[in-house]
Design an enzyme around this catalytic site. Structure first.
Site, mmCIF file in Angstrom:
data_model
loop_
_atom_site.group_PDB
_atom_site.id
_atom_site.type_symbol
_atom_site.label_atom_id
_atom_site.label_comp_id
_atom_site.label_asym_id
_atom_site.label_seq_id
_atom_site.Cartn_x
_atom_site.Cartn_y
_atom_site.Cartn_z
ATOM 1 N N SER A 124 8.706 5.870 3.622
ATOM 2 C CA SER A 124 7.649 6.201 2.478
ATOM 3 C C SER A 124 8.391 6.677 1.397
ATOM 4 O O SER A 124 9.479 7.344 1.568
ATOM 5 C CB SER A 124 6.537 7.015 3.018
ATOM 6 O OG SER A 124 5.707 7.292 1.834
ATOM 7 N N LYS A 158 3.309 6.188 10.254
ATOM 8 C CA LYS A 158 3.358 5.825 8.790
ATOM 9 C C LYS A 158 1.965 5.094 8.313
ATOM 10 O O LYS A 158 1.585 5.611 7.448
ATOM 11 C CB LYS A 158 4.306 4.798 8.729
ATOM 12 C CG LYS A 158 4.519 4.006 7.196
ATOM 13 C CD LYS A 158 4.772 5.084 6.266
ATOM 14 C CE LYS A 158 4.610 4.516 4.678
ATOM 15 N NZ LYS A 158 4.273 3.508 4.293
ATOM 16 N N HIS A 182 0.117 8.039 7.759
ATOM 17 C CA HIS A 182 0.380 8.741 6.417
ATOM 18 C C HIS A 182 -0.421 7.895 5.387
ATOM 19 O O HIS A 182 -1.021 8.742 4.308
ATOM 20 C CB HIS A 182 1.960 8.534 6.251
ATOM 21 C CG HIS A 182 2.638 8.839 5.020
ATOM 22 N ND1 HIS A 182 2.199 7.762 4.028
ATOM 23 C CD2 HIS A 182 3.236 9.710 4.426
ATOM 24 C CE1 HIS A 182 2.968 8.078 2.706
ATOM 25 N NE2 HIS A 182 3.420 9.356 3.009
ATOM 26 N N ASN A 183 -0.378 6.898 5.328
ATOM 27 C CA ASN A 183 -1.179 6.106 4.561
ATOM 28 C C ASN A 183 -2.702 6.344 4.167
ATOM 29 O O ASN A 183 -3.078 6.440 3.353
ATOM 30 C CB ASN A 183 -0.710 4.780 4.384
ATOM 31 C CG ASN A 183 0.539 4.071 3.925
ATOM 32 O OD1 ASN A 183 1.537 5.022 3.849
ATOM 33 N ND2 ASN A 183 0.703 2.900 3.886
ATOM 34 N N GLU A 231 -2.970 9.325 2.562
ATOM 35 C CA GLU A 231 -2.412 9.022 1.300
ATOM 36 C C GLU A 231 -4.052 8.576 0.493
ATOM 37 O O GLU A 231 -4.101 9.059 -0.585
ATOM 38 C CB GLU A 231 -1.428 7.848 1.081
ATOM 39 C CG GLU A 231 -1.347 7.216 -0.242
ATOM 40 C CD GLU A 231 -0.228 6.472 -0.013
ATOM 41 O OE1 GLU A 231 0.859 6.677 0.537
ATOM 42 O OE2 GLU A 231 -0.297 5.118 -0.662
HETATM 43 C C1 6PG Z 1 4.346 4.733 0.710
HETATM 44 C C2 6PG Z 1 3.209 3.842 0.326
HETATM 45 C C3 6PG Z 1 3.580 2.238 0.421
HETATM 46 C C4 6PG Z 1 2.517 1.341 -0.310
HETATM 47 C C5 6PG Z 1 1.222 1.564 0.186
HETATM 48 C C6 6PG Z 1 0.179 1.404 -0.858
HETATM 49 O O1 6PG Z 1 4.140 5.571 1.633
HETATM 50 O O2 6PG Z 1 5.489 4.459 -0.089
HETATM 51 O O3 6PG Z 1 2.182 4.367 1.178
HETATM 52 O O4 6PG Z 1 3.576 2.131 1.710
HETATM 53 O O5 6PG Z 1 2.434 2.067 -1.529
HETATM 54 O O6 6PG Z 1 1.126 0.338 1.043
HETATM 55 O O7 6PG Z 1 -1.079 1.089 -0.113
HETATM 56 P P1 6PG Z 1 -2.221 0.380 -0.921
HETATM 57 O O8 6PG Z 1 -1.585 -0.997 -1.659
HETATM 58 O O9 6PG Z 1 -2.975 -0.323 0.404
HETATM 59 O O10 6PG Z 1 -3.048 1.137 -1.825
#
Ligand code: 6PG
Length: 476
Positions: A128, A182, A185-186, A189
């Site tokens: 990430s 991970k 984590h998303n 996010e």
């Molecule tokens: C990270 C982000 C990365 C990416 C996501 C965005 O941890 O660096 O989460 O993995 O930016 O895939 O997800 P979306 O396009 O679904 O918003």
């Protein structure tokens, strides 16, 4: 001399990761399907370190020290399988194949099992921090065997973000554990971004503040317990003016949020595991709703409340309330995410250390935040903690925030400003602390129409009432 590590796939993430390895003194072999990319990397950044460009998979494999360590940085799904299929026949027992993409953890479990049969290690790794992180220090979440981590760990730890002298990288657990973490984590996010967006919307359309003023409020929050990367970049975005129109940048962007799928996976997986992650789910749904153009168009004339703004005295206090609501809702979102990791770890036998996960998210990743220290401390105090909300620090923080949190959700409802994230977080909080839930009534209804049975509060056993008959109770 043989290379320490190979990187396959030199689009921006792979390229930056390769440069990061090289900058840390590792000799890096490079391979890309179209060799122009490989050459371009060496031409542009060759001075940063020790690169070994390869034109064929055979050449790459031949250049590596044993056991070979190769990191695949291509698109998740079929492209990853294609690369694995191409390289596996060239490798030997003990070699380590790392997938650094956003793979679904079930794909990682499948691939790990398949490669294990051939004596190879497969390490599904969450990375990430976007492009910037890949180059300057990401948060790294590797799965796979402990043996693979012994060989690979030091390399990964050397390129990870460092916080308080500790790398933001640790062995997460076997097979799919890294990619699972991970994924969550998303999901967190998504929830975090939704909550921040709701806070903005309330300040803008409830308290009548302009984007630049809201940026200032966010900067203030970022100096306190809400300090985080996402709050920081939000302030920057809100301060930005569109060069062409002179309008606030946030006003010229289409209000339809897109998604690549990791948030959806988090929710799908949570449904399968029976873990309530309603904050994360609302965040995914909010993105879908925002993009439902026809739906929104058709509903545009639905009536709203007559009262639509706070008076100015109320609006000053309101910003403080929103900070409290944001902090409380954020705690709930993380609690749900950690609950999902706990459940996934139990289901798949991963033995994930939850406190360590919070620790490796303190730097490098998108959800890096000051308050992650509190989560690490909570799990250090009690590794079996059923929910973060029950930790002393969080219980106290939620208790202090709750009146403000309730005022914010009430005000939002009165003003007709949608706050699905704040509202569902509060409902989760109130549901968990409830003495009795109306689930009792649902059980009774189920028994009424489908003889689905119920348990009693005062006796052991399973029961059914003859609803259509004399309403006597039968023990099953
Ligand atoms: C990270 C982000 C990365 C990416 C996501 C965005 O941890 O660096 O989460 O993995 O930016 O895939 O997800 P979306 O396009 O679904 O918003």
């Amino acid at each position: 001399t043989p290379a320490d590590i190979g990187v396959i796939g030199l689009a921006v993430m792979g390229r930056n990761l390769a440069r990061n390895f090289a900058r840390h003194g590792h000799r890096v072999a490079l391979y890309n399907r179209t060799p122009t990319r490989t050459r371009a990397l060496v031409e542009e950044f060759g001075k940063e370190g020790d690169f070994v460009p390869a034109e064929t998979p055979q050449e790459l494999v031949a250049s590596l020290a044993r056991p070979r360590r190769i990191v695949i940085m291509v698109k998740a799904g079929a492209p990853t399988d294609a690369v694995i299929d191409e390289f596996v026949p060239l490798l030997e027992p003990g070699d380590i194949v790392v997938d650094g993409g956003n793979a679904h953890f079930q794909d990682t479990r499948r691939r790990e099992a398949a490669l294990r049969e051939r004596g190879l290690h497969f390490v599904g790794t969450g990375i990430s921090g976007g492009e910037e992180g890949a180059l300057n220090g990401p948060s790294i979440m590797p799965g796979g065997t402990a043996e693979a981590y012994q060989s690979l760990g030091p390399l990964l730890e050397s390129i990870a973000a460092q916080v308080d002298g500790r790398p933001c990288c640790t062995h997460v657990g076997p097979d799919g554990a890294g990619h699972f973490v991970k994924m969550v984590h998303n999901g967190i996010e998504y929830a975090d971004m939704q909550l921040i967006a709701e806070a903005y919307d309330l300040l803008r359309h409830g308290a009548g503040r302009q984007p630049a003023e809201i940026a200032e409020i966010f900067q203030g929050w970022n100096a306190g317990r809400l300090e985080s990367y996402l709050i920081e970049i939000t302030a920057e975005v809100l301060n930005h003016t569109d060069a062409e129109t002179g309008r606030p940048f946030v006003d010229i962007v289409q209000d339809r949020a897109e998604q690549k799928g990791t948030g959806r996976w988090t929710v799908q997986t949570a449904l399968d595991l029976g873990v309530p992650v309603n904050g994360i789910a609302e965040a995914v749904f909010a993105r879908s709703l925002s993009g439902s153009v026809a739906l929104r168009e058709a509903a545009r004339d639905l009536p709203g409340p007559t009262e639509t703004w706070l008076d100015s005295a109320a609006s000053d206090r309101f910003a403080e309330d929103v900070e409290q609501a944001l902090y409380a809702s954020k705690i709930v979102a993380y609690a749900q995410g950690f609950h999902e990791i706990q459940a996934g770890s139990a289901e798949y036998g991963w033995n994930v250390n939850l406190g360590d996960m919070a620790a490796i998210w303190r730097g490098g990743c998108i959800i890096r935040a000051r308050f992650l220290n509190r989560i690490t401390a909570a799990y250090q105090a009690d590794p079996q903690l059923p929910t973060l909300l029950a930790d002393e620090y969080f219980t106290k923080a939620l208790g202090e925030a709750q009146s403000a949190w309730r005022r914010v959700v009430t005000t939002a409802a009165q003003l007709g400003i949608p706050t699905p994230g704040f509202a569902t977080a509060l409902a989760y909080y109130d549901s968990l602390r409830a003495n009795r839930l109306p689930a009792a009534l649902i059980q009774a209804q189920r028994d009424f129409f489908g003889a689905h049975t119920y348990q009693r509060v005062d006796r052991e056993g399973t029961f059914h009432t003859l609803w259509a008959g004399d309403r006597s109770e039968q023990r099953q």
